[in-house]
Design a protein around this motif. Structure first.
Motif, PDB file in Angstrom:
ATOM      1  N   TRP A 106      -2.595   9.886   4.247  1.00 21.18           N
ATOM      2  CA  TRP A 106      -2.960  10.196   3.586  1.00 21.18           C
ATOM      3  C   TRP A 106      -4.901   8.864   3.012  1.00 21.18           C
ATOM      4  O   TRP A 106      -4.064   8.282   3.389  1.00 21.18           O
ATOM      5  CB  TRP A 106      -3.093  10.738   1.338  1.00 21.18           C
ATOM      6  CG  TRP A 106      -2.111  11.005   1.657  1.00 21.18           C
ATOM      7  CD1 TRP A 106      -0.368  10.899   1.565  1.00 21.18           C
ATOM      8  CD2 TRP A 106      -2.034  12.910   1.968  1.00 21.18           C
ATOM      9  NE1 TRP A 106       0.421  12.044   1.785  1.00 21.18           N
ATOM     10  CE2 TRP A 106      -0.521  12.300   1.694  1.00 21.18           C
ATOM     11  CE3 TRP A 106      -3.120  13.507   1.420  1.00 21.18           C
ATOM     12  CZ2 TRP A 106      -0.360  14.776   0.813  1.00 21.18           C
ATOM     13  CZ3 TRP A 106      -2.165  15.384   1.512  1.00 21.18           C
ATOM     14  CH2 TRP A 106      -1.050  15.267   1.173  1.00 21.18           C
ATOM     15  N   ALA A 107      -5.834   9.355   3.568  1.00 24.24           N
ATOM     16  CA  ALA A 107      -7.338   8.579   3.492  1.00 24.24           C
ATOM     17  C   ALA A 107      -8.112   8.874   2.342  1.00 24.24           C
ATOM     18  O   ALA A 107      -8.482  10.355   2.320  1.00 24.24           O
ATOM     19  CB  ALA A 107      -7.573   9.132   4.607  1.00 24.24           C
ATOM     20  N   PRO A 125      -9.697  12.032  -4.761  1.00 20.76           N
ATOM     21  CA  PRO A 125      -9.496  12.855  -3.348  1.00 20.76           C
ATOM     22  C   PRO A 125      -9.358  12.321  -1.604  1.00 20.76           C
ATOM     23  O   PRO A 125      -9.804  11.266  -1.294  1.00 20.76           O
ATOM     24  CB  PRO A 125     -11.139  13.870  -2.734  1.00 20.76           C
ATOM     25  CG  PRO A 125     -11.314  12.683  -3.120  1.00 20.76           C
ATOM     26  CD  PRO A 125     -11.508  12.196  -4.449  1.00 20.76           C
ATOM     27  N   PHE A 126      -7.720  12.766  -1.406  1.00 18.03           N
ATOM     28  CA  PHE A 126      -7.065  12.047  -0.643  1.00 18.03           C
ATOM     29  C   PHE A 126      -6.914  13.345   0.316  1.00 18.03           C
ATOM     30  O   PHE A 126      -6.426  14.334   0.247  1.00 18.03           O
ATOM     31  CB  PHE A 126      -6.295  11.554  -0.696  1.00 18.03           C
ATOM     32  CG  PHE A 126      -5.789  10.667  -1.481  1.00 18.03           C
ATOM     33  CD1 PHE A 126      -5.807   8.799  -1.792  1.00 18.03           C
ATOM     34  CD2 PHE A 126      -6.033  10.723  -3.465  1.00 18.03           C
ATOM     35  CE1 PHE A 126      -6.242   7.868  -2.063  1.00 18.03           C
ATOM     36  CE2 PHE A 126      -5.422   9.833  -4.113  1.00 18.03           C
ATOM     37  CZ  PHE A 126      -5.851   8.183  -3.961  1.00 18.03           C
ATOM     38  N   LEU A 127      -7.812  12.869   2.086  1.00 14.58           N
ATOM     39  CA  LEU A 127      -7.151  13.661   3.141  1.00 14.58           C
ATOM     40  C   LEU A 127      -5.881  14.036   3.384  1.00 14.58           C
ATOM     41  O   LEU A 127      -5.873  12.125   3.537  1.00 14.58           O
ATOM     42  CB  LEU A 127      -8.575  13.471   4.045  1.00 14.58           C
ATOM     43  CG  LEU A 127     -10.302  13.839   2.966  1.00 14.58           C
ATOM     44  CD1 LEU A 127     -10.922  13.517   4.817  1.00 14.58           C
ATOM     45  CD2 LEU A 127     -10.031  15.209   2.802  1.00 14.58           C
ATOM     46  N   GLY A 128      -5.410  14.562   3.638  1.00 11.71           N
ATOM     47  CA  GLY A 128      -3.887  14.895   4.932  1.00 11.71           C
ATOM     48  C   GLY A 128      -4.614  15.056   6.367  1.00 11.71           C
ATOM     49  O   GLY A 128      -5.150  15.916   6.660  1.00 11.71           O
ATOM     50  N   GLY A 158      -0.748   5.909   2.553  1.00 10.42           N
ATOM     51  CA  GLY A 158      -1.794   6.397   2.476  1.00 10.42           C
ATOM     52  C   GLY A 158      -2.645   5.788   0.742  1.00 10.42           C
ATOM     53  O   GLY A 158      -3.568   5.838   0.471  1.00 10.42           O
ATOM     54  N   LEU A 159      -1.792   6.792   0.053  1.00  7.47           N
ATOM     55  CA  LEU A 159      -1.782   6.703  -1.659  1.00  7.47           C
ATOM     56  C   LEU A 159      -1.854   5.513  -2.272  1.00  7.47           C
ATOM     57  O   LEU A 159      -0.956   4.527  -1.534  1.00  7.47           O
ATOM     58  CB  LEU A 159      -0.557   8.037  -1.913  1.00  7.47           C
ATOM     59  CG  LEU A 159      -0.857   8.468  -1.679  1.00  7.47           C
ATOM     60  CD1 LEU A 159       0.468   9.308  -2.072  1.00  7.47           C
ATOM     61  CD2 LEU A 159      -2.225  10.047  -1.557  1.00  7.47           C
ATOM     62  N   ASN A 184       0.557  -1.349  -0.170  1.00  7.97           N
ATOM     63  CA  ASN A 184       0.057  -0.613  -0.035  1.00  7.97           C
ATOM     64  C   ASN A 184       0.805   1.288  -0.421  1.00  7.97           C
ATOM     65  O   ASN A 184       1.856   1.652   1.108  1.00  7.97           O
ATOM     66  CB  ASN A 184      -0.782   0.209   1.480  1.00  7.97           C
ATOM     67  CG  ASN A 184      -1.889   1.251   1.337  1.00  7.97           C
ATOM     68  OD1 ASN A 184      -2.744   1.442   0.142  1.00  7.97           O
ATOM     69  ND2 ASN A 184      -2.479   2.084   2.387  1.00  7.97           N
ATOM     70  N   ARG A 185       0.357   1.801  -0.856  1.00 15.05           N
ATOM     71  CA  ARG A 185       1.242   3.348  -1.609  1.00 15.05           C
ATOM     72  C   ARG A 185       0.331   4.411  -0.764  1.00 15.05           C
ATOM     73  O   ARG A 185      -0.113   5.515  -0.508  1.00 15.05           O
ATOM     74  CB  ARG A 185       1.789   3.806  -2.599  1.00 15.05           C
ATOM     75  CG  ARG A 185       2.266   2.804  -3.407  1.00 15.05           C
ATOM     76  CD  ARG A 185       2.863   2.897  -4.732  1.00 15.05           C
ATOM     77  NE  ARG A 185       3.260   4.041  -4.342  1.00 15.05           N
ATOM     78  CZ  ARG A 185       2.277   5.936  -5.092  1.00 15.05           C
ATOM     79  NH1 ARG A 185       1.301   5.706  -5.487  1.00 15.05           N
ATOM     80  NH2 ARG A 185       3.038   7.305  -5.294  1.00 15.05           N
ATOM     81  N   SER A 186       0.520   2.945   0.938  1.00 15.86           N
ATOM     82  CA  SER A 186      -0.071   3.766   1.772  1.00 15.86           C
ATOM     83  C   SER A 186      -0.159   5.204   0.748  1.00 15.86           C
ATOM     84  O   SER A 186      -1.097   4.544   0.324  1.00 15.86           O
ATOM     85  CB  SER A 186       0.261   3.802   3.208  1.00 15.86           C
ATOM     86  OG  SER A 186       0.587   2.764   3.313  1.00 15.86           O
TER      87      SER A 186
END
Length: 420
Positions: free
Chosen positions: A350-351, A341-344, A300-301, A2-4
């Motif tokens: 990131w999520a 959209p990823f929230l930081g 998270g990415l 996971n790139r997270s």
């Protein structure tokens, strides 16, 4: 596994906009304090009047060109009728404001807005990777007049800013086959080369200007053919590489989008980039022996084909968030692209925002993405340009429709504040 974003002389005119993948604003607002953060963030389409035909192989540019207080939108077609600017009314309605712009075949590119001739009105510099660079003066009412003297340098993207402190806006170009270039403006529409220290071979896809090292001088940040790169300016039109820690893939041309913003809240600008593989990447700035050093912050990415990227505080919690255009379905072509959209959290984690209302599939290939508060409600909205030879109706397992397809879309953010 996971790139997270420069001097107040032109940024003041553009504070309504936050764009990336060819940003017109070099830095992004941090949003409201965390106590006023948005809950249940959702997006609704607000594209009335925008074209849902033609191929828009373009970066997205936002600026208030008519002085009504609402951001307007600029983009460039591919194999169609040139560049367009659309005036926004703050309610999600858009009308053409492009009289005087060329109605001829363009190959795609980008725009940069600013008061180039110092008459108090917004002008536009347009990049096309076939016809080159052109500059048009605006009258503040959506009418444009071509200004002679712009170079015919074929370019994928363009950024506007005063990098030599003479009061005249200058240009940075991501060229098609001449590397990265910087041009000094004379306030009359004429430009002269000032590219010492920039790479001249190969090509770039997107470019922004921002003061990355905090010395008061604009720097150049680009998605270059060899990878994401930073060149520090000395305020006199000279440049030096400051890309320590940024990736250098063996194959060139994987990186498409670029954006800057303070991801971890340390007062230093960081960068995000979109790559065909492994996807979007974020690099935070740290102190190196000879200037900035860059450290990956990608937890998270997701792995995806990424193109456009934008940084801005979507939920007003005081932390930078990331918007990525591309596709998570890396095995299929056609209508499998979307907006992610990823929230930081302010630490480089990131999520993915789920159930946001944004399409994460079902679209043509996206290119540029930009952020702006189109309705002045305090929540950033999202603009996207799409363009492909396969229609969005071309789904895996079906007969693919071929032609020139695309659209411009804007999505308004909505959410509830605490105690509302």
């Amino acid at each position: 596994m996971n790139r997270s974003p420069g001097p107040a002389g032109f940024l003041g005119l553009l504070m309504l906009c936050v764009s990336a993948c060819g940003a017109t604003c070099g830095t992004q607002p941090a949003g409201k304090p965390a106590s006023e953060s948005i809950k249940h963030l959702q997006y609704m389409e607000a594209s009335t009047g925008l074209p849902h035909t033609q191929m828009w192989k373009s970066h997205i540019a936002f600026a208030d060109v008519n002085g009504d207080g609402f951001p307007d939108l600029g983009a460039v077609t591919r194999l169609a009728d040139g560049p367009w600017i659309f005036a926004g009314d703050g309610k999600g309605n858009w009308t053409p404001a492009a009289e005087g712009l060329p109605r001829e075949t363009f190959c795609g590119g980008g725009m940069g807005f600013g008061d180039i001739n110092r008459d108090g009105k917004i002008d536009v510099a347009i990049a096309c990777h076939c016809t080159g660079v052109s500059v048009y003066s605006g009258d503040g009412h959506g009418h444009w007049e071509k200004v002679p003297g712009a170079p015919k340098t074929q370019s994928e993207d363009i950024a506007v800013g005063d990098f030599d402190h003479d009061g005249c806006l200058d240009l940075a170009l991501a060229t098609t086959n001449g590397g990265m270039q910087a041009l000094k403006g004379d306030c009359k529409g004429g430009f002269s080369d000032s590219s010492r220290g920039l790479p001249q071979p190969e090509w770039g896809y997107s470019v922004v200007m921002a003061d990355m090292d905090g010395d008061g001088n604009l720097d150049i940040v680009a998605a270059y053919s060899a990878g994401p790169r930073v060149w520090l300016g000395d305020g006199k039109g000279n440049w030096r590489d400051a890309s320590d820690g940024l990736p250098t893939p063996s194959a060139h041309g994987f990186y498409w989008g670029i954006a800057v913003g303070d991801v971890n809240g340390d007062g230093k600008l960081d960068l995000a980039t979109g790559a065909l593989m492994p996807g979007a990447e974020v690099f935070v700035q740290e102190a190196g022996p000879n200037g900035p050093k860059w450290r990956a912050a990608n937890d998270g990415l997701i792995t995806m084909n990424a193109v456009g990227v934008a940084l801005g505080d979507l939920n007003n919690d005081g932390h930078m968030d990331l918007v990525v255009t591309g596709k998570a379905d890396t095995q299929n072509l056609g209508g499998v692209h979307g907006v992610f959209p990823f929230l930081g959290d302010g630490t480089g984690h990131w999520a993915l925002l789920k159930d946001s209302g944004l399409p994460q599939t079902g679209r043509e290939r996206p290119w540029g993405v930009g952020l702006a508060d189109i309705d002045r409600d305090g929540i950033l909205d999202i603009g996207v340009a799409y363009g492909d030879v396969l229609s969005r109706a071309s789904v895996p397992g079906s007969k693919q429709q071929r032609g020139l397809f695309g659209a411009l879309e804007v999505w308004r953010g909505r959410g509830a504040l605490p105690n509302h």
